[in-house]
Design a protein around this motif. Structure first.
Motif, short mmCIF file in Angstrom:
data_model
loop_
_atom_site.label_atom_id
_atom_site.label_comp_id
_atom_site.label_asym_id
_atom_site.label_seq_id
_atom_site.Cartn_x
_atom_site.Cartn_y
_atom_site.Cartn_z
N VAL A 199 22.37 186.15 -61.09
CA VAL A 199 21.97 184.77 -60.89
C VAL A 199 21.39 184.29 -62.21
O VAL A 199 20.47 184.91 -62.76
CB VAL A 199 20.94 184.62 -59.76
N CYS A 200 21.91 183.18 -62.73
CA CYS A 200 21.54 182.68 -64.07
C CYS A 200 20.82 181.35 -63.92
O CYS A 200 21.43 180.36 -63.49
CB CYS A 200 22.78 182.53 -64.93
N GLU A 201 19.56 181.31 -64.30
CA GLU A 201 18.72 180.11 -64.14
C GLU A 201 18.61 179.38 -65.48
O GLU A 201 18.11 179.93 -66.47
CB GLU A 201 17.33 180.52 -63.63
N PHE A 202 19.09 178.11 -65.49
CA PHE A 202 19.06 177.31 -66.71
C PHE A 202 18.11 176.12 -66.62
O PHE A 202 17.85 175.47 -67.64
CB PHE A 202 20.47 176.80 -67.04
N ILE A 203 17.60 175.82 -65.44
CA ILE A 203 16.80 174.59 -65.28
C ILE A 203 15.43 174.90 -64.67
O ILE A 203 14.86 174.06 -63.97
CB ILE A 203 17.57 173.55 -64.44
N GLY A 204 14.90 176.08 -64.96
CA GLY A 204 13.57 176.44 -64.49
C GLY A 204 12.55 176.25 -65.60
O GLY A 204 12.65 176.87 -66.66
N ARG A 263 30.68 188.69 -59.60
CA ARG A 263 30.37 187.45 -58.89
C ARG A 263 29.05 186.93 -59.46
O ARG A 263 28.01 187.58 -59.39
CB ARG A 263 30.23 187.69 -57.39
N ILE A 264 29.10 185.73 -60.05
CA ILE A 264 27.97 185.19 -60.80
C ILE A 264 27.62 183.80 -60.30
O ILE A 264 28.51 182.96 -60.10
CB ILE A 264 28.31 185.13 -62.31
N LEU A 265 26.34 183.56 -60.10
CA LEU A 265 25.84 182.24 -59.71
C LEU A 265 25.05 181.65 -60.86
O LEU A 265 24.14 182.29 -61.38
CB LEU A 265 24.95 182.34 -58.47
N MET A 266 25.39 180.43 -61.25
CA MET A 266 24.66 179.73 -62.30
C MET A 266 23.95 178.53 -61.69
O MET A 266 24.58 177.68 -61.06
CB MET A 266 25.60 179.29 -63.43
N ILE A 267 22.65 178.46 -61.88
CA ILE A 267 21.86 177.32 -61.41
C ILE A 267 21.87 176.30 -62.54
O ILE A 267 21.22 176.46 -63.56
CB ILE A 267 20.43 177.73 -61.05
N GLY A 268 22.61 175.24 -62.36
CA GLY A 268 22.90 174.30 -63.44
C GLY A 268 24.35 174.51 -63.83
O GLY A 268 25.27 174.25 -63.05
N GLY A 269 24.55 174.97 -65.07
CA GLY A 269 25.88 175.36 -65.49
C GLY A 269 26.68 174.32 -66.24
O GLY A 269 27.81 174.58 -66.66
N THR A 270 26.11 173.10 -66.44
CA THR A 270 26.86 172.05 -67.13
C THR A 270 26.09 171.45 -68.31
O THR A 270 26.49 170.43 -68.84
CB THR A 270 27.25 170.91 -66.16
#
Length: 338
Positions: A68-73, A2-9
């Motif tokens: 949890v994967c942070e792409f917009i920090g 179970r993975i959460l991506m902050i952003g993702g697009t």
């Protein structure tokens, strides 16, 4: 998982979203819904502003995650926010930093994760360094399960990667090439650079998710192919089927005469000759092997852009600026030879 991506697009994260979806993970994207039309079927969307912590907590409910994967920090305050939100919700927190954080001026053209971090030329990079410092502090003092990822110049089919372009992207440079106009290459064009297609980046990134050897560590993910900037522009022109007309201009001059942030993006990044050593990533994710050569990736991008008029964004201000700089360089040459 179970993975959460902050952003993702985004450019980097969309390829990861597609790969994780294809692998049938339980995937959630937390974003404001600006580009969700391209999200694969079966991916869960949590549409909320990450900065609204109360709303985020309400949307998450009692969910916990393997990653949890942070792409917009981009600044430490955002890391502090993520710490509050996810410190008790995830087995791994993966942060996208930047290879531009590596020491400038470059001390050695071969770059690995042991290269020191310092960039006096670019605030963006200094903020990324500060975020890394905070995350490692949280890891050492609180056991926050951090993994740091440093991409370099990563691209997808929606934009041709370049060294010098305006605020509206690469199309105006491509258009100049197609019209037989001269384009600007920073420096003498002989410094080495690395371009990474986002599909290759995704393979390396996914190899870190749920990997116990990745906790508390930093990894760079790039292609293994190194090209000079002259080769890069020649390749683009070849794919377009046109002759390249280039004007070489020093990065210092471009930074001095422009309202564009070439001090950061050139002197603090692309003007430096670098070769990335990806041995560390390959040692724990042996499946990572970049296979999209630059010529292949650019061909895909050019074909996609030419068939999608909405990506052909005109930038007359940058076009006029190019003409002005090129004429100034030509006049200076004539004055020296006179």
């Amino acid at each position: 998982m179970r993975i959460l991506m902050i952003g993702g697009t985004g450019t980097i994260s969309m390829a990861i979203t597609k790969l994780l979806s294809a692998q049938k993970h339980e995937l959630y994207l937390l974003n404001r819904g600006n580009r969700n039309e391209q999200i694969p079927e079966g991916v869960n969307v949590i549409q909320v502003d990450i900065n609204d912590e109360i709303a985020v907590l309400e949307k998450l409910g009692d969910k916990t995650f393997d990653a949890v994967c942070e792409f917009i920090g981009f600044v430490p305050e955002q890391i502090e926010r993520d710490w509050r939100l996810f410190k008790d919700r995830t087995k791994q927190y993966i942060y996208i930093s930047s290879a531009s954080a590596y020491h400038k001026p470059v001390r050695n053209y071969i770059i690995n994760e042991g290269t020191s971090l310092a960039n006096p030329y670019w605030e963006y990079s200094r903020n990324k360094i500060a975020c890394e410092d905070l995350l490692m502090k949280l890891y050492r003092e609180n056991g926050f399960p951090v993994t740091i990822v440093r991409p370099s110049h990563t691209y997808d089919e929606r934009s041709v990667p370049l060294g010098v372009h305006g605020n509206k992207g690469s199309w105006q440079v491509i258009k100049r090439m197609m019209e037989g106009k001269t384009v600007i290459i920073h420096g003498d064009g002989t410094s080495l650079w690395t371009m990474t297609h986002n599909s290759d980046f995704a393979k390396g990134y996914v190899g870190l998710i749920g990997n116990p050897h990745a906790i508390g560590e930093a990894f760079q993910i790039t292609n293994d192919e190194s090209l000079t900037w002259n080769q890069i522009y020649e390749t683009i022109a070849s794919v377009l089927g046109v002759r390249l007309y280039a004007c070489h201009v020093s990065s210092e001059f471009l930074a001095a005469v422009s309202d564009y942030d070439y001090t950061g993006s050139l002197i603090g990044d692309k003007a430096c000759s670098v070769v990335f050593d990806n041995s560390k990533l390959k040692s724990i994710a042996p499946g990572f092997k970049p296979n999209v050569r630059f010529e292949e990736g650019v061909r895909m991008a050019v074909e996609y852009i030419l068939s999608h008029p909405e990506l052909q964004v005109e930038d007359p201000e940058f076009d006029a600026w190019c003409d002005k700089v090129i004429h100034a360089v030509e006049d200076a040459k004539k004055a020296v030879l006179a």
